[in-house]
Motif scaffolding. Structure first.
Motif, PDB file in Angstrom:
ATOM      1  N   VAL A 212      47.144  15.425  47.760  1.00  0.00           N
ATOM      2  CA  VAL A 212      47.229  13.994  47.461  1.00  0.00           C
ATOM      3  C   VAL A 212      47.410  13.138  48.716  1.00  0.00           C
ATOM      4  CG1 VAL A 212      47.855  14.117  45.036  1.00  0.00           C
ATOM      5  CG2 VAL A 212      49.651  14.269  46.744  1.00  0.00           C
ATOM      6  N   ARG A 213      47.931  13.706  49.784  1.00  0.00           N
ATOM      7  CA  ARG A 213      48.029  12.989  51.056  1.00  0.00           C
ATOM      8  C   ARG A 213      48.071  14.016  52.182  1.00  0.00           C
ATOM      9  NH1 ARG A 213      47.480   9.299  48.290  1.00  0.00           N
ATOM     10  NH2 ARG A 213      48.327   7.192  48.342  1.00  0.00           N
ATOM     11  N   LEU A 244      51.916   3.846  42.284  1.00  0.00           N
ATOM     12  CA  LEU A 244      51.995   5.309  42.232  1.00  0.00           C
ATOM     13  C   LEU A 244      52.994   5.740  41.176  1.00  0.00           C
ATOM     14  CD1 LEU A 244      52.245   6.234  46.022  1.00  0.00           C
ATOM     15  CD2 LEU A 244      50.328   6.683  44.492  1.00  0.00           C
ATOM     16  N   ALA A 258      51.394   2.778  47.513  1.00  0.00           N
ATOM     17  CA  ALA A 258      51.002   3.314  48.822  1.00  0.00           C
ATOM     18  C   ALA A 258      50.349   2.181  49.598  1.00  0.00           C
ATOM     19  CB  ALA A 258      50.008   4.452  48.630  1.00  0.00           C
ATOM     20  N   LEU A 288      54.379  10.100  44.436  1.00  0.00           N
ATOM     21  CA  LEU A 288      53.083  10.782  44.319  1.00  0.00           C
ATOM     22  C   LEU A 288      53.159  11.863  43.249  1.00  0.00           C
ATOM     23  CD1 LEU A 288      52.238  11.041  48.111  1.00  0.00           C
ATOM     24  CD2 LEU A 288      50.853   9.849  46.400  1.00  0.00           C
ATOM     25  N   ARG A 293      47.667  11.518  37.539  1.00  0.00           N
ATOM     26  CA  ARG A 293      46.475  11.875  38.325  1.00  0.00           C
ATOM     27  C   ARG A 293      45.168  11.404  37.677  1.00  0.00           C
ATOM     28  NH1 ARG A 293      48.245  11.450  42.193  1.00  0.00           N
ATOM     29  NH2 ARG A 293      50.166  12.473  42.612  1.00  0.00           N
ATOM     30  N   GLU A 299      42.868  11.343  47.370  1.00  0.00           N
ATOM     31  CA  GLU A 299      42.948  10.938  48.768  1.00  0.00           C
ATOM     32  C   GLU A 299      41.605  10.452  49.297  1.00  0.00           C
ATOM     33  OE1 GLU A 299      44.573  12.524  52.963  1.00  0.00           O
ATOM     34  OE2 GLU A 299      43.043  13.602  51.880  1.00  0.00           O
TER      35      GLU A 299
END
Ligand code: ATP
Length: 305
Positions: A212-213, A244, A258, A288, A293, A299
């Motif tokens: 995710v990051r 988020l 974010a 996160l 989702r 990302e």
């Protein structure tokens, strides 16, 4: 530019019907301390086993120090994986471990090992099996740091460590990074993110097996912010932006976003009595992990936007 220590391309790992990792593509530069972060079951341990060559992905490719690590003697010899369920023979004491482990690490630093054994106050008469949880973690840290392996992977090194021992670990990790001119890379998973954040140069955040990051700690946290206050006012100031995470207690609402706050947000929030605050790594990772989702951008989608 030096080659990355780790390069993952489309890495997935399935266990029967469970997908532990799904299509993970990222790189970790050489010579950094990298935090592998995410909620329980995010896929951190699975990824660490793959990095150390103990397991292989169901799909995708992995390069560690330039080669596929799976059962690759060269890469496995250059990697030190420290996990909490390390098994030793029943009667093994500290001296036995310190006699055997250096055989697997050509850059073993016996002096550092002795120093750390003292600092963690590891008992010499107790078998490893009977050491306390924190002492076993301490032993893992001695091995991980003294191995001076080009890649060291620590799975939850902090488990059971008291505050003094955690400080010893942090100091030594920092020293290893500062002293090291050999581009040593350290990957560690932790849930104590606040405490570790200052030690992390790079972070990789997984959730439900997906990336995710990833990026430098500064890149990942850049501009992350929260809005909090009376629910209706917060919703109004947030406009149509998708947070988020949202946390509501009674009439109060807190939203985590974010990225940088849009222009004019501070003034609008102040006028509405809504507080805007920066969000640190721990809160960002928690947000996160709370994100839906199905709605949150992945990302690469976020990067393309
Ligand atoms: N050998 C296995 N067989 C079946 N499922 C597995 C296996 N190993 C891991 N899993 C599953 O894969 C998912 C990811 O597990 P993993 O241990 O990698 O997570 P983690 O991020 O390390 O979690 P934690 O923070 O709780 O240690 C979980 O749903 C777990 O149940």
């Amino acid at each position: 530019m030096t080659a990355p220590a780790i390069r993952l391309t489309g890495v997935s790992r399935r266990f029967g019907r469970t997908t532990a990792l799904e299509d993970v593509t990222t790189e970790v530069p050489s010579g950094v301390v990298c935090g592998l972060l995410g909620r329980n079951g995010a896929g951190k341990t699975t990824l660490m086993s793959i990095l150390a060559g103990h397991d292989r992905p169901s799909a995708g490719t992995v390069e560690v120090l330039g080669s596929d690590p799976f059962e690759h003697a060269g890469v496995m010899g250059s990697t030190s994986l420290i996990r909490d369920n390390q098994r030793y023979p029943e009667d093994f004491k500290l001296k036995h471990v310190l006699r055997v482990v250096p055989r697997f690490h050509e850059r073993w630093d016996a002096e550092l090992a002795a120093e750390l054994v003292d600092a963690f106050r590891l008992p010499s008469r107790t078998t490893v099996k009977k050491m306390s949880r924190g002492q076993q973690s301490g032993l893992g840290i001695v091995i991980g740091l003294a191995s001076r392996a080009p890649l060291t992977v620590f799975d939850e090194p902090y488990l059971g460590l008291d505050a003094t021992a955690r400080r010893v670990f942090a100091d030594r990790l920092l020293a290893a990074r500062l002293d090291d001119d050999e581009g040593r890379t350290i990957v560690l998973s932790t849930h104590l993110i606040d405490e570790m954040e200052q030690l992390l140069d790079h972070v990789v955040v997984l959730d439900g097996g997906r990336l995710v990051r990833a990026g430098t700690t500064e890149e990942v946290t850049a501009g992350a912010h929260s809005l909090s206050g009376a629910a209706a006012a917060v919703e109004r100031v947030a406009g149509g932006r998708t947070p988020l995470s949202r946390h509501r207690v009674g009439g109060l609402l807190s939203l985590v976003f974010a990225g940088e706050p849009p222009a004019g947000l501070a003034e609008e929030a102040a006028a509405a009595g809504v507080q805007v605050a920066p969000v640190g790594l721990q809160d960002l990772v928690a947000a996160l992990g709370a994100a839906d989702r199905s709605e949150a951008p992945r990302e690469h989608e976020a990067a393309a936007a």
